[in-house]
Design an enzyme around this catalytic site. Structure first.
Site, PDB file in Angstrom:
ATOM      1  N   GLY A 109     -52.295  39.241 -33.215  1.00 47.44           N
ATOM      2  CA  GLY A 109     -53.021  38.757 -32.051  1.00 47.44           C
ATOM      3  C   GLY A 109     -54.425  39.316 -31.941  1.00 47.44           C
ATOM      4  O   GLY A 109     -54.866  40.148 -32.725  1.00 47.44           O
ATOM      5  N   GLY A 158     -56.575  41.630 -30.990  1.00 43.65           N
ATOM      6  CA  GLY A 158     -56.543  43.009 -30.531  1.00 43.65           C
ATOM      7  C   GLY A 158     -57.859  43.486 -29.960  1.00 43.65           C
ATOM      8  O   GLY A 158     -57.889  44.462 -29.202  1.00 43.65           O
ATOM      9  N   ARG A 159     -58.967  42.818 -30.302  1.00 46.12           N
ATOM     10  CA  ARG A 159     -60.274  43.201 -29.749  1.00 46.12           C
ATOM     11  C   ARG A 159     -61.179  41.993 -29.578  1.00 46.12           C
ATOM     12  O   ARG A 159     -62.398  42.121 -29.595  1.00 46.12           O
ATOM     13  CB  ARG A 159     -60.949  44.249 -30.645  1.00 46.12           C
ATOM     14  CG  ARG A 159     -61.141  43.848 -32.087  1.00 46.12           C
ATOM     15  CD  ARG A 159     -61.523  45.049 -32.941  1.00 46.12           C
ATOM     16  NE  ARG A 159     -61.590  44.698 -34.350  1.00 46.12           N
ATOM     17  CZ  ARG A 159     -62.720  44.455 -35.010  1.00 46.12           C
ATOM     18  NH1 ARG A 159     -63.858  44.518 -34.382  1.00 46.12           N
ATOM     19  NH2 ARG A 159     -62.684  44.161 -36.290  1.00 46.12           N
ATOM     20  N   LYS A 162     -66.129  39.760 -29.235  1.00 50.35           N
ATOM     21  CA  LYS A 162     -65.371  40.621 -30.132  1.00 50.35           C
ATOM     22  C   LYS A 162     -65.785  42.069 -29.889  1.00 50.35           C
ATOM     23  O   LYS A 162     -66.943  42.430 -30.108  1.00 50.35           O
ATOM     24  CB  LYS A 162     -65.629  40.219 -31.585  1.00 50.35           C
ATOM     25  CG  LYS A 162     -64.702  40.887 -32.591  1.00 50.35           C
ATOM     26  CD  LYS A 162     -64.865  40.259 -33.960  1.00 50.35           C
ATOM     27  CE  LYS A 162     -63.912  40.895 -34.974  1.00 50.35           C
ATOM     28  NZ  LYS A 162     -64.063  40.284 -36.316  1.00 50.35           N
ATOM     29  N   ASP A 201     -58.252  50.603 -29.168  1.00 48.12           N
ATOM     30  CA  ASP A 201     -59.073  50.590 -27.953  1.00 48.12           C
ATOM     31  C   ASP A 201     -59.693  49.239 -27.652  1.00 48.12           C
ATOM     32  O   ASP A 201     -60.336  49.069 -26.620  1.00 48.12           O
ATOM     33  CB  ASP A 201     -60.167  51.661 -28.034  1.00 48.12           C
ATOM     34  CG  ASP A 201     -61.056  51.513 -29.268  1.00 48.12           C
ATOM     35  OD1 ASP A 201     -61.055  50.417 -29.876  1.00 48.12           O
ATOM     36  OD2 ASP A 201     -61.740  52.489 -29.627  1.00 48.12           O
ATOM     37  N   ARG A 247     -55.437  30.054 -36.216  1.00 44.39           N
ATOM     38  CA  ARG A 247     -55.247  30.508 -37.594  1.00 44.39           C
ATOM     39  C   ARG A 247     -53.907  30.026 -38.150  1.00 44.39           C
ATOM     40  O   ARG A 247     -53.044  29.566 -37.400  1.00 44.39           O
ATOM     41  CB  ARG A 247     -55.246  32.048 -37.618  1.00 44.39           C
ATOM     42  CG  ARG A 247     -56.483  32.662 -36.982  1.00 44.39           C
ATOM     43  CD  ARG A 247     -56.122  33.846 -36.084  1.00 44.39           C
ATOM     44  NE  ARG A 247     -57.289  34.331 -35.350  1.00 44.39           N
ATOM     45  CZ  ARG A 247     -58.182  35.184 -35.824  1.00 44.39           C
ATOM     46  NH1 ARG A 247     -57.994  35.712 -37.018  1.00 44.39           N
ATOM     47  NH2 ARG A 247     -59.210  35.540 -35.105  1.00 44.39           N
ATOM     48  N   ASP A 295     -53.420  35.707 -41.212  1.00 45.49           N
ATOM     49  CA  ASP A 295     -54.010  35.765 -39.884  1.00 45.49           C
ATOM     50  C   ASP A 295     -55.528  35.661 -39.930  1.00 45.49           C
ATOM     51  O   ASP A 295     -56.175  35.527 -38.882  1.00 45.49           O
ATOM     52  CB  ASP A 295     -53.589  37.046 -39.157  1.00 45.49           C
ATOM     53  CG  ASP A 295     -53.877  38.306 -39.961  1.00 45.49           C
ATOM     54  OD1 ASP A 295     -53.246  38.468 -41.018  1.00 45.49           O
ATOM     55  OD2 ASP A 295     -54.730  39.125 -39.550  1.00 45.49           O
ATOM     56  N   ASN A 296     -56.111  35.719 -41.125  1.00 50.92           N
ATOM     57  CA  ASN A 296     -57.554  35.567 -41.292  1.00 50.92           C
ATOM     58  C   ASN A 296     -57.932  34.215 -41.886  1.00 50.92           C
ATOM     59  O   ASN A 296     -59.057  34.049 -42.372  1.00 50.92           O
ATOM     60  CB  ASN A 296     -58.106  36.681 -42.189  1.00 50.92           C
ATOM     61  CG  ASN A 296     -57.966  38.050 -41.566  1.00 50.92           C
ATOM     62  OD1 ASN A 296     -57.913  38.174 -40.348  1.00 50.92           O
ATOM     63  ND2 ASN A 296     -57.899  39.078 -42.384  1.00 50.92           N
TER      64      ASN A 296
END
Length: 511
Positions: free
Chosen positions: A104, A106-107, A127, A139, A197, A269-270
């Site tokens: 997912g 994440g950032r 992003k 984070d 994706r 995922d990319n």
């Protein structure tokens, strides 16, 4: 940990060109299990780093007005366009050949999608704008270093006419971000028709949420493929869509191979469902030509080398097709057979696209069966000598079709000059009638063989200056990369061979 010392982002109340965009927010409307509402986490004292007027024009934004209004506030996530409906996307993926489960955004937080006057749809995504439900223990932030690399790389590929996400801006902050060392934070505004994706569909398949496959597929098809959406029979419609995904992925990989671009982390995922270059981590353009070059130092097994990219593209498509088999036919065995037949088109599509691109690079205007051998013999000469991929093809543009004419720009790139001259003799024989007009052929070849690429050491120099607060090198490099096929004599230093210390640089996934 995410920054919780500042209040949540508020609607953008200043006069902003972003508020004039036609926000549609299709992702927010689609909702779970695909997207989760997620507001950015504000960051301390954001400031402008670089703004891309080219991408602003794509969106129908007034670049001057955006900069006058103070784009750092809204494109950091500290304030939001009033009509935006921010979300983070849920997906999974195969990483280095193994199912990694839920991953997912994440950032990354998508503010929403907009539709331009021409009808083109674009997601606008931040992003590095803070933690999301998919950040796991991270984070949700990005650092200036990696943000600059993605900004430059995506814009470099766009200028090379290779499908890719785009970069609207970078916003910086002195907030410390801890990776291998303490670095400063940055937020990239990334733009693409879609950020869906292969892994978006894999996640549903592995969750056994087969009922959720069709709504996501239909959303992609209706938004981006109206000609396919017009097919009334669902199974036929999905088969045409999958065939298109196979085709655009094959041609994308052919594009990469033709300019010596290595993605570096071709996990599912990319991989974009629209056949666009997505997620720039440890990428690299070939310097010294080595088909087995590994640009990602975490790729210990060499899964994602330059030579392997075409095969990995097919393998990744296999995982995507497996995920959407329930859409292709109600009979599982028949669905598998249909899926395999769709995948079988990949190799032929890739080969045709690669040959077409390589013929153009050699100045060939027709096709002959012997062309593959001619191309591969040049690549072998380059690999034997470690010749520079970009400079060899650009140098060939200057060579005369007549024997002995203007050979230095090509031959001098090789250690074994006699072998290079031997190949030139074969090439001249193949040129045939095109020998008559060297100038026209050279112009065609210069239109497909770039003089300027994003070499890792150039990006690193721009990064180091930017980390010291000087963005002039970043701006100049971006401007050079916007015109990769032009001679740009004032910028000739950007086309020279990299220094010895910089040749074959490899990178990590750290961001």
């Amino acid at each position: 940990m995410s920054d919780t010392t500042t209040p949540p982002a508020e609607p953008y109340t200043l006069a902003s060109p972003l508020d004039a965009l036609d926000w549609r927010n299709r992702a927010a409307e689609l909702g779970t299990p695909y997207y989760t509402p997620q507001r950015p986490t504000p960051i301390a004292d954001p400031y402008p780093v670089i703004f891309n007027a080219d991408v602003a024009a794509l969106l129908g934004l007034d670049a001057e007005a955006m900069q006058t209004a103070g784009y750092a506030t809204v494109l950091s996530g500290n304030a939001l366009p009033a009509a935006a409906a921010p979300v983070s996307h849920r997906y999974g993926g195969h990483q280095f050949g193994l199912w990694a489960g839920q991953l997912g955004d994440g950032r990354a937080i998508t503010l929403g999608d907009i539709e331009t006057e021409s009808g083109q749809v674009y997601d606008i995504q931040l992003k590095g704008a803070g933690a999301t439900p998919y950040s796991r223990f991270a984070d949700g932030r990005a650092v200036l270093r990696s943000t600059i690399r993605e900004f430059l790389a995506s814009e470099a590929l766009a200028a090379l006419r290779i499908p890719t996400t785009r970069a609207l801006s970078i916003v910086g902050s002195d907030m410390p971000i801890y990776r291998e060392t303490a670095e400063t934070a940055a937020i990239l505004t990334r733009v693409a028709p879609s950020h869906v994706r292969f892994g978006s569909f894999e996640m549903l398949f592995y969750d056994r949420r087969f009922d959720a496959l069709a709504p996501l597929a239909d959303a992609v098809i209706s938004t981006h493929h109206p000609e396919i959406a017009a097919i009334t029979d669902p199974a036929t419609r999905y088969r045409h869509w999958v065939a298109h995904v196979v085709e655009c992925t094959a041609t994308l990989v052919a594009d990469w191979q033709a300019v010596g671009f290595c993605h570096g982390v071709l996990n599912t995922d990319n991989m974009s469902i629209l056949g666009q270059t997505l997620d720039y981590g440890p990428f690299g353009f070939l310097d010294r030509f080595n088909p087995e070059w590994i640009c990602n130092h975490t790729d210990a097994g060499g899964r994602y080398t330059y030579r392997q990219q075409p095969q990995v593209g097919l393998w990744n498509l296999g995982r995507f097709v497996q995920a959407v088999l329930p859409l292709l036919d109600d009979d599982p065995e028949e669905a598998v057979a249909i899926g395999q037949s769709l995948l079988d088109a990949y190799r032929e599509t890739f080969d045709a696209a690669w040959l077409a691109r390589m013929r153009a690079k050699l100045g060939l205007t027709d096709a002959k069966d012997t062309d593959r051998a001619l191309i591969e013999s040049l690549l072998q000469c380059m690999a034997t000598d470690g010749a520079d991929f970009t400079r060899v093809f650009r140098g060939l543009c200057a060579v005369s079709g007549a024997s002995g004419g203007h050979e230095a720009a090509f031959v001098d790139e090789f250690v074994d000059r006699e072998a290079a001259r031997g190949w030139l003799a074969e090439w001249r024989t193949r040129l045939g009638d095109t020998n008559a007009d060297d100038a026209a052929r050279a112009a065609r070849m210069k239109g497909v063989n770039p003089k300027y690429i994003l070499r890792n050491y150039l990006a690193q120099q721009a990064i180091e200056q930017a980390q010291a607060g000087d963005y002039s090198a970043l701006e100049r490099l971006h401007d050079v990369l916007r015109r990769p096929f032009d001679e740009q004599p004032e910028n000739a230093d950007y086309a020279r061979l990299p220094p010895d210390w910089a040749r074959g640089l490899v990178l990590s996934c750290s961001a």
